[in-house]
Design a protein around this motif. Structure first.
Motif, PDB file in Angstrom:
ATOM      1  N   LYS A 249       0.729  -1.226   0.013  1.00  0.00           N
ATOM      2  CA  LYS A 249      -0.092   0.039  -0.135  1.00  0.00           C
ATOM      3  C   LYS A 249       0.759   1.135   0.123  1.00  0.00           C
ATOM      4  CE  LYS A 249      -2.106   1.702   3.745  1.00  0.00           C
ATOM      5  NZ  LYS A 249      -2.938   1.577   4.871  1.00  0.00           N
ATOM      6  N   MET A 253       1.311   4.220  -3.238  1.00  0.00           N
ATOM      7  CA  MET A 253       0.837   5.341  -2.993  1.00  0.00           C
ATOM      8  C   MET A 253       1.775   6.638  -3.629  1.00  0.00           C
ATOM      9  SD  MET A 253      -1.936   5.529  -0.626  1.00  0.00           S
ATOM     10  CE  MET A 253      -1.912   6.290   0.976  1.00  0.00           C
ATOM     11  N   SER A 264      -3.537   4.118  -7.896  1.00  0.00           N
ATOM     12  CA  SER A 264      -5.025   4.577  -8.379  1.00  0.00           C
ATOM     13  C   SER A 264      -5.308   3.972  -9.449  1.00  0.00           C
ATOM     14  CB  SER A 264      -5.030   6.290  -8.794  1.00  0.00           C
ATOM     15  OG  SER A 264      -3.747   6.422  -9.857  1.00  0.00           O
ATOM     16  N   LYS A 269      -5.459  -1.616  -7.044  1.00  0.00           N
ATOM     17  CA  LYS A 269      -6.411  -1.719  -6.202  1.00  0.00           C
ATOM     18  C   LYS A 269      -6.972  -3.123  -5.980  1.00  0.00           C
ATOM     19  CE  LYS A 269      -8.010   2.924  -6.605  1.00  0.00           C
ATOM     20  NZ  LYS A 269      -9.186   3.914  -7.175  1.00  0.00           N
ATOM     21  N   HIS A 270      -7.349  -3.607  -6.913  1.00  0.00           N
ATOM     22  CA  HIS A 270      -8.066  -4.870  -7.081  1.00  0.00           C
ATOM     23  C   HIS A 270      -7.034  -5.887  -6.228  1.00  0.00           C
ATOM     24  CE1 HIS A 270     -11.550  -3.854  -9.773  1.00  0.00           C
ATOM     25  NE2 HIS A 270     -11.462  -3.141  -8.918  1.00  0.00           N
ATOM     26  N   ALA A 273      -6.720  -5.075  -2.728  1.00  0.00           N
ATOM     27  CA  ALA A 273      -8.128  -5.664  -2.143  1.00  0.00           C
ATOM     28  C   ALA A 273      -8.193  -7.071  -1.896  1.00  0.00           C
ATOM     29  CB  ALA A 273      -9.222  -5.229  -3.003  1.00  0.00           C
TER      30      ALA A 273
ATOM     31  N   SER B 318     -16.605  -5.732   5.380  1.00  0.00           N
ATOM     32  CA  SER B 318     -16.875  -5.217   3.641  1.00  0.00           C
ATOM     33  C   SER B 318     -16.655  -6.568   2.881  1.00  0.00           C
ATOM     34  CB  SER B 318     -15.968  -4.008   3.467  1.00  0.00           C
ATOM     35  OG  SER B 318     -14.793  -4.530   3.659  1.00  0.00           O
ATOM     36  N   GLU B 375     -15.985  -5.932  -8.620  1.00  0.00           N
ATOM     37  CA  GLU B 375     -15.177  -4.787  -9.214  1.00  0.00           C
ATOM     38  C   GLU B 375     -15.429  -3.406  -8.457  1.00  0.00           C
ATOM     39  OE1 GLU B 375     -16.976  -6.486 -11.261  1.00  0.00           O
ATOM     40  OE2 GLU B 375     -15.555  -7.929 -12.078  1.00  0.00           O
ATOM     41  N   ARG B 378     -14.114  -4.194  -4.792  1.00  0.00           N
ATOM     42  CA  ARG B 378     -12.664  -4.239  -4.731  1.00  0.00           C
ATOM     43  C   ARG B 378     -12.354  -2.852  -4.515  1.00  0.00           C
ATOM     44  NH1 ARG B 378     -13.220  -9.262  -6.994  1.00  0.00           N
ATOM     45  NH2 ARG B 378     -12.254 -10.895  -5.988  1.00  0.00           N
ATOM     46  N   ASN B 379     -12.906  -1.826  -5.492  1.00  0.00           N
ATOM     47  CA  ASN B 379     -12.619  -0.359  -5.571  1.00  0.00           C
ATOM     48  C   ASN B 379     -12.684   0.217  -4.017  1.00  0.00           C
ATOM     49  OD1 ASN B 379     -11.828  -0.508  -8.057  1.00  0.00           O
ATOM     50  ND2 ASN B 379     -13.807   0.494  -8.731  1.00  0.00           N
ATOM     51  N   ILE B 381     -13.014  -1.522  -1.276  1.00  0.00           N
ATOM     52  CA  ILE B 381     -12.072  -1.910  -0.380  1.00  0.00           C
ATOM     53  C   ILE B 381     -10.750  -1.119  -0.353  1.00  0.00           C
ATOM     54  CG2 ILE B 381     -10.861  -3.788   0.454  1.00  0.00           C
ATOM     55  CD1 ILE B 381     -12.963  -5.569  -0.051  1.00  0.00           C
ATOM     56  N   ALA B 382     -10.216  -1.037  -1.703  1.00  0.00           N
ATOM     57  CA  ALA B 382      -8.961  -0.217  -1.829  1.00  0.00           C
ATOM     58  C   ALA B 382      -9.088   1.188  -1.240  1.00  0.00           C
ATOM     59  CB  ALA B 382      -8.707  -0.571  -3.259  1.00  0.00           C
ATOM     60  N   GLU B 383     -10.100   1.749  -1.628  1.00  0.00           N
ATOM     61  CA  GLU B 383     -10.291   3.315  -1.282  1.00  0.00           C
ATOM     62  C   GLU B 383     -10.667   3.633   0.077  1.00  0.00           C
ATOM     63  OE1 GLU B 383     -12.372   5.205  -4.433  1.00  0.00           O
ATOM     64  OE2 GLU B 383     -11.196   4.097  -6.166  1.00  0.00           O
ATOM     65  N   VAL B 385     -11.179   1.410   2.641  1.00  0.00           N
ATOM     66  CA  VAL B 385     -10.361   0.517   3.867  1.00  0.00           C
ATOM     67  C   VAL B 385      -8.968   0.639   3.729  1.00  0.00           C
ATOM     68  CG1 VAL B 385     -10.051  -1.778   4.781  1.00  0.00           C
ATOM     69  CG2 VAL B 385     -12.173  -1.258   3.762  1.00  0.00           C
ATOM     70  N   LEU B 386      -8.037   0.625   2.499  1.00  0.00           N
ATOM     71  CA  LEU B 386      -6.798   0.819   2.413  1.00  0.00           C
ATOM     72  C   LEU B 386      -6.491   2.313   2.288  1.00  0.00           C
ATOM     73  CD1 LEU B 386      -5.859  -2.370   0.316  1.00  0.00           C
ATOM     74  CD2 LEU B 386      -6.116  -2.020   2.929  1.00  0.00           C
ATOM     75  N   GLY B 387      -7.210   3.144   1.853  1.00  0.00           N
ATOM     76  CA  GLY B 387      -6.848   4.518   1.705  1.00  0.00           C
ATOM     77  C   GLY B 387      -6.172   4.809   0.308  1.00  0.00           C
ATOM     78  N   LEU B 388      -6.401   3.803  -0.701  1.00  0.00           N
ATOM     79  CA  LEU B 388      -5.893   4.215  -2.096  1.00  0.00           C
ATOM     80  C   LEU B 388      -6.444   5.418  -2.705  1.00  0.00           C
ATOM     81  CD1 LEU B 388      -4.782   0.599  -3.178  1.00  0.00           C
ATOM     82  CD2 LEU B 388      -3.397   2.245  -2.397  1.00  0.00           C
ATOM     83  N   PRO B 389      -5.681   6.119  -3.602  1.00  0.00           N
ATOM     84  CA  PRO B 389      -6.352   7.271  -4.122  1.00  0.00           C
ATOM     85  C   PRO B 389      -7.306   6.770  -5.143  1.00  0.00           C
ATOM     86  CG  PRO B 389      -3.944   6.905  -5.027  1.00  0.00           C
ATOM     87  CD  PRO B 389      -4.252   5.715  -3.827  1.00  0.00           C
ATOM     88  N   GLN B 390      -8.276   7.678  -5.433  1.00  0.00           N
ATOM     89  CA  GLN B 390      -9.274   7.497  -6.402  1.00  0.00           C
ATOM     90  C   GLN B 390      -8.839   7.318  -7.695  1.00  0.00           C
ATOM     91  OE1 GLN B 390     -12.436  10.476  -6.147  1.00  0.00           O
ATOM     92  NE2 GLN B 390     -13.486   9.063  -4.675  1.00  0.00           N
ATOM     93  N   ASP B 391      -9.590   6.604  -8.842  1.00  0.00           N
ATOM     94  CA  ASP B 391      -9.336   6.516  -9.854  1.00  0.00           C
ATOM     95  C   ASP B 391      -9.099   7.820 -10.578  1.00  0.00           C
ATOM     96  OD1 ASP B 391      -8.315   5.646 -12.366  1.00  0.00           O
ATOM     97  OD2 ASP B 391      -9.609   3.859 -12.242  1.00  0.00           O
ATOM     98  N   VAL B 392      -8.504   8.103 -11.775  1.00  0.00           N
ATOM     99  CA  VAL B 392      -8.782   9.773 -12.316  1.00  0.00           C
ATOM    100  C   VAL B 392     -10.301   9.649 -12.782  1.00  0.00           C
ATOM    101  CG1 VAL B 392      -8.117  10.831 -14.398  1.00  0.00           C
ATOM    102  CG2 VAL B 392      -6.493   9.733 -13.205  1.00  0.00           C
TER     103      VAL B 392
END
Lengths: 371, 407
Positions: A249, A253, A264, A269-270, A273, B318, B375, B378-379, B381-383, B385-392
Motif C-alpha cells: 500500500k 501510494m 490509483s 487496487k483489486h 483488495a 466489507s 469490481e 474491490r474499489n 475496499i481499496a479506497e 479501507v486501504l486508503g488508496l487514491p481514487q481513480d482519475v
C-alpha cells in the motif's frame, strides 16, 4: 460472543509491537540474512526472554507467566509481523507445548523453567525425506535408550539444546527428548530459502533418548503438537501478511507511473483488495483456532487445519503480490519484499504444507459429519 | 477470545428462541421468492406485525418509532435465531434497512410521523430507486429528470434493477434537478407514491427465469415539493446516508450452495478413480471453500463482538459478498462437473440434490453484480479501507450535461 482479543491482550500486543519496532527493525533481520555464520539474533532472543514471552503459556509453577494460549497468539502475530529472526516457534510452539502436552512432571520441572528463562533452545525433529510426514517414512529408531537415525530439515537444529524427536521403538512411532550437546549427535547447517531462520541435518549415532509421552503414541502426539503449533504459526503468518499488505500500500501510494500513483489503477487496487480479503479470512480462522486452543475441546484439529490453510494462503499471496506491486525494485536484494517472500515459504512449510493440511481438514470434516 | 455467548447474550438468545418457537409460522417454501403469491405476502405482513408488536422488528430503533429500543448485538442474535425457522419471505428489508432510515435521518418531521411506524408494522413497503440503465455502478450519473413546476416537481425517466417495485407502496427516488453543475451536485432525493399515475413498473425477466427486479418508468409524474427528502442539490449526500445504512446492516453468510451439500453429493457419485469424495483435487477445493465460508462466518462474529462491546465494527465486514458470491458460483460449477452429464439437468425431480447446485449456478451471476459488483466492492475496499487514491475521474468537474456518454 467475545470473538476478539480482550483489552489486556490488546495491551500486551501493542506493547509487543512497540518492543519489536525498537528491537527488531529490519536491520536486525538483515543482520542474520547477510551473515552466513549467524543462525539467529542472540541479543533479540535474550531481550524476548527478558520480556517473559517464552513463558507466556507456561504455568507459573514452571517459571512461566501462565497467561495462556491466546496471549501467546497475540505475541506470535507481532513476531510474524517483525520477521523476528529467533528460534521462538521451535522452542515455544513445538518443544514447550510438547512438554506440556506429553511430558512427565519431572520433564516439565526440568525443562520448562529453562525454556521460560531463555536458557534452552528447542527444536522439533520429525521429517527424514521429501513429502508429507507419515509414520512409514520414519527410519530413526531407539534401542536400549539410544537413538540412531537422520533428521532433516530440523528448524533451529543447529542451535538447539534440546530436541523432540520422532523415532521408532519396536516398530512403533514414539517421541523422545534428546539433549543435543551429548555424545552421538552430529549437526550440519543446511542452506535454506529463508536464511533468517536456520535449519540443520541432525545425525544421531547412539544418542541418549528419553521417552516423551507413551511409547507408540508418537505419531498422534506429533499431530496434537502440530495442531497447537499450527494455530500459533497462523498468527505469525497473519502478522507477516498484514505487514506485506502495508508495504504494498505504501509503495502504491508513492510510486508514480504514467503521471499518477500506481495505487490509483484498478489493477493494483483489486490486487491489494484481494490481499486484504485473504488476510481477514485468515485472521478470522486464526481467531477460531485460538479459541479452540483455549477451549481445549475436540474442535481443535478442524480449527487448527482451517487456521493453517487460510494463513498459508494469505501470507503466500500477500508476499508474492507485494513483491509484484514493487515491480523490478521488488526483485532486488535491497528492498525487503523478498524477506516476506522467504518467510512465507518457511512458515508455510515448517509445520507441514497446506496441501496436506487441506486433506486433514476434510478428513476432520467427514469425521464431524459422521458423528 | 470466547466463541460462546456471554450470560447476557445467552439469556437473550433463550428468550428469542422461546418466542420464535411459540410464534414463528410454519411456512413452507416461502423463501424461494414466492412473493407474487398474495397468500405469501399476507403471511409476510402478518409475521412482520407480530415481530413489531413484540419489539423484534427493527430491534435497534427507538420504541417511540415502533422499534425494539434494543442493542445491535440483540438484532444480530435475533437474525441468527430467526434464520433457523422457515419464516415467510421478507419484502420489508430494503425499506427498513435503507429507505426508512434515510427518511428518519434526513426527512422532515411530518414524513417521519407518516412513514416510520407503518413500515415497521409491515403495512407499507418501500423500494429504492437509484440505479438507471445508463449508470449501474455509477449511481451519481442518474439521468431521471425532476423539473420544478410551481410547487410541484415533474419527473421523467427510468430506473432499473428495482427490487420489489411491483409490490412497493413507496419509493426513494434519486433524480437530476440540475444538469448544468457537476454530477454529484445536481441531484435531489424524493419519496414517491408507487401507485401514482405516471409510474409504470415492468418486471425484468432474469436469466435464472425468476423476476425479482423491475424497470420503473416515470412519465410526467407529478410530486409535491414536500416530498423532497433533504435539500435541492443534496441528493447525493442523502444517497450516501442510504448506502451507509446498507453497510451497517450486518449481513449473514453465503447461502445457496455450501460445502456440506457438496460433500454429500461427492459421497454419492463415481469418478474415474473412485468415489467423488475420495478425489484429492475435490478435497483440496472443499478445504479452500470451507476456510472461506467459515472465515466469513467468524468475521461476522468479530463484527458482532465489536457491537457487543459498544464499538464501531471494523471494515472487515466489507469482504462478505465479494467472497460469498464467487464461492457460490465456483462451488456450483464444480458440483455440476462432478455430476458430469447429469449436470445439465435442472429439473428438481431428476437432478441430484433437487437441482440445488443448478439453481445456485444460475443465481450466482446476479449475486456477483447486485448491491455493488465484485469490481466496485474491490474499489471500495481499496479506497475506503486501504486508503488508496481514487481513480482519475473524467466527469468530476464537468457540468453533467457535458459528460461524454457511450451506450
Amino acid at each position: 460472543m467475545d470473538f476478539d482479543f480482550s483489552d489486556d491482550q490488546k495491551f500486551l500486543k501493542t506493547e509487543a509491537r512497540k518492543f519489536l519496532d525498537a528491537r527488531c527493525g529490519v536491520a536486525v533481520v538483515r543482520g542474520v540474512l547477510d551473515d552466513g555464520a549467524k543462525a539467529y539474533d542472540a541479543e533479540l532472543w535474550k531481550a524476548v526472554a527478558g520480556q517473559g514471552w517464552l513463558g507466556v503459556n507456561i504455568p507459573e509453577a514452571h517459571g512461566g507467566l501462565g497467561l495462556g494460549g491466546v496471549e501467546l497468539c497475540a505475541i506470535a502475530e507481532e513476531l510474524g509481523r517483525a520477521l523476528a529472526p529467533i528460534p521462538f516457534a521451535s522452542t515455544v510452539y513445538f518443544v514447550a507445548e510438547a512438554l506440556m502436552l506429553a511430558g512427565s512432571q519431572a520433564q516439565k520441572a526440568k525443562w520448562l523453567p529453562k525454556i521460560a528463562a531463555g536458557e534452552v533452545i528447542g527444536c522439533f525433529a520429525t521429517v527424514e525425506r521429501p513429502g508429507v510426514l507419515t509414520e512409514a517414512q520414519v527410519q530413526a529408531k531407539v534401542e536400549g535408550g539410544k537413538l540412531t537415525g537422520v533428521k532433516l530439515p530440523v528448524t533451529d537444529g543447529d542451535i538447539a539444546d534440546l530436541a523432540v524427536v520422532l523415532a521408532k521403538q519396536a516398530g512403533r512411532g514414539s517421541l523422545y527428548l534428546v539433549e543435543l550437546a551429548g555424545p552421538g549427535v552430529a549437526r550440519e547447517v543446511l542452506t535454506t530459502l529463508d536464511p533468517t531462520r536456520s535449519a540443520a541435518r541432525l545425525v544421531f549415532t547412539g544418542a541418549t533418548a528419553e521417552p516423551l509421552g507413551d511409547p507408540g503414541e508418537g505419531m498422534s502426539l506429533a499431530e496434537a503438537i502440530l495442531d497447537r503449533a499450527a494455530v500459533m504459526l497462523a498468527f505469525e503468518q497473519v502478522g507477516g501478511a498484514d505487514r506485506a499488505l502495508e508495504m504494498a500500500k505504501e509503495y502504491a501510494m508513492q510510486r508514480y507511473a504514467f503521471g499518477r500513483p500506481i495505487g490509483s489503477y484498478q489493477a493494483i487496487k483489486h490486487k491489494l483488495a484481494d490481499i486484504y480479503i485473504k488476510n481477514e479470512l485468515a485472521r478470522s480462522n486464526a481467531y477460531y483456532g485460538a479459541w479452540a486452543l483455549g477451549a481445549g475441546g475436540s474442535q481443535l484439529p478442524l480449527a487448527a487445519a482451517a487456521a493453517r490453510v487460510a494463513a498459508c494462503e494469505a501470507f503466500w499471496f500477500a508476499a508474492k503480490e507485494n513483491l509484484q506491486t514493487h515491480g523490478g525494485m521488488g526483485f532486488t536484494w535491497d528492498v525487503d519484499c523478498h524477506l516476506y517472500y522467504r518467510r512465507a515459504q518457511q512458515l508455510g512449510l515448517v509445520a507441514g504444507g497446506a496441501k496436506a493440511w487441506k486433506e486433514r481438514l476434510v478428513s476432520q470434516l467427514e469425521r464431524r459429519n459422521a458423528a | 477470545m470466547d466463541f460462546n455467548d456471554t450470560s447476557e447474550e445467552a439469556a437473550y438468545r433463550k428468550e428469542v428462541r422461546a418466542w420464535l418457537k411459540a410464534n414463528a409460522p410454519r411456512t413452507k417454501g416461502a423463501r424461494d421468492g414466492g412473493l407474487e403469491d398474495p397468500v405469501s405476502m399476507d403471511d409476510s405482513r402478518a409475521w412482520q406485525r407480530k415481530k413489531a408488536e413484540a419489539g423484534y422488528a427493527c430491534i435497534t430503533w427507538p420504541k417511540a418509532w415502533g422499534g425494539g429500543g434494543g442493542a445491535a448485538w440483540q438484532s444480530v442474535i435475533f437474525g441468527q435465531e430467526e434464520a433457523a425457522f422457515q419464516t415467510p419471505a421478507n419484502p420489508f428489508a430494503i425499506g427498513l434497512g435503507m429507505c426508512v432510515p434515510t427518511v428518519m435521518t434526513v426527512g422532515n418531521e411530518a414524513d417521519k410521523q407518516r412513514f416510520v411506524r407503518p413500515a415497521v408494522l409491515g403495512e407499507e413497503i418501500w423500494c429504492q430507486l437509484f440505479s438507471e440503465p445508463s449508470g449501474g455502478s455509477d449511481a451519481a450519473a442518474a439521468r431521471t429528470r425532476a423539473v420544478k413546476d410551481g410547487d410541484d416537481w415533474v419527473i421523467n425517466g427510468q430506473k432499473v434493477w428495482t427490487s420489489g417495485a411491483h409490490f412497493s407502496d413507496f419509493g426513494l427516488l434519486l433524480a437530476r434537478t440540475d444538469p448544468d453543475v457537476p454530477k454529484h451536485k445536481g441531484l435531489t432525493m424524493f419519496w414517491i407514491d408507487m401507485k401514482a399515475s405516471g409510474v409504470e413498473v415492468r418486471p425484468i425477466h432474469q436469466m435464472s427465469g425468476a423476476s425479482n427486479f423491475n424497470e420503473v418508468y416515470f412519465t410526467d409524474l407529478r410530486v409535491k415539493d414536500s416530498q423532497r427528502v433533504g435539500a435541492v442539490g443534496e441528493g447525493w449526500r442523502v444517497a450516501l446516508v442510504t448506502l451507509m445504512n446498507e453497510r451497517l446492516s450486518v449481513g449473514g453468510g453465503g447461502g445457496g450452495s455450501n460445502y456440506r451439500r457438496l460433500l454429500a453429493l461427492a459421497g454419492d457419485i463415481q469418478t474415474l478413480t473412485g468415489l467423488g469424495v475420495k478425489d484429492a483435487a475435490l478435497r483440496e477445493k472443499i478445504a479452500e471453500w470451507y476456510v472461506q465460508a467459515e472465515g466469513l462466518k467468524y468475521t461476522t462474529f468479530r463484527t458482532m463482538t465489536a457491537l457487543s462491546r459498544g464499538q464501531t465494527p471494523g471494515p472487515e465486514s466489507s469482504i462478505g459478498k465479494v467472497v460469498s458470491a464467487t464461492l457460490m458460483q465456483d462451488m456450483a460449477n464444480t458440483a455440476l462437473e462432478l455430476e458430469d452429464q447429469f449436470g445439465i439437468i435442472s429439473d428438481p425431480a431428476n437432478a441430484p440434490l433437487a437441482g440445488g447446485f443448478q439453481t445456485a449456478l444460475m443465481n450466482a451471476p446476479g449475486l456477483r453484480i447486485a448491491g455493488g459488483t465484485d469490481e466496485i466492492l474491490r474499489n471500495i475496499i481499496a479506497e475506503r479501507v486501504l486508503g488508496l487514491p481514487q481513480d482519475v475521474r473524467l466527469d468530476k468537474d464537468v457540468a453533467f450535461k457535458d459528460i461524454p456518454t457511450g451506450r
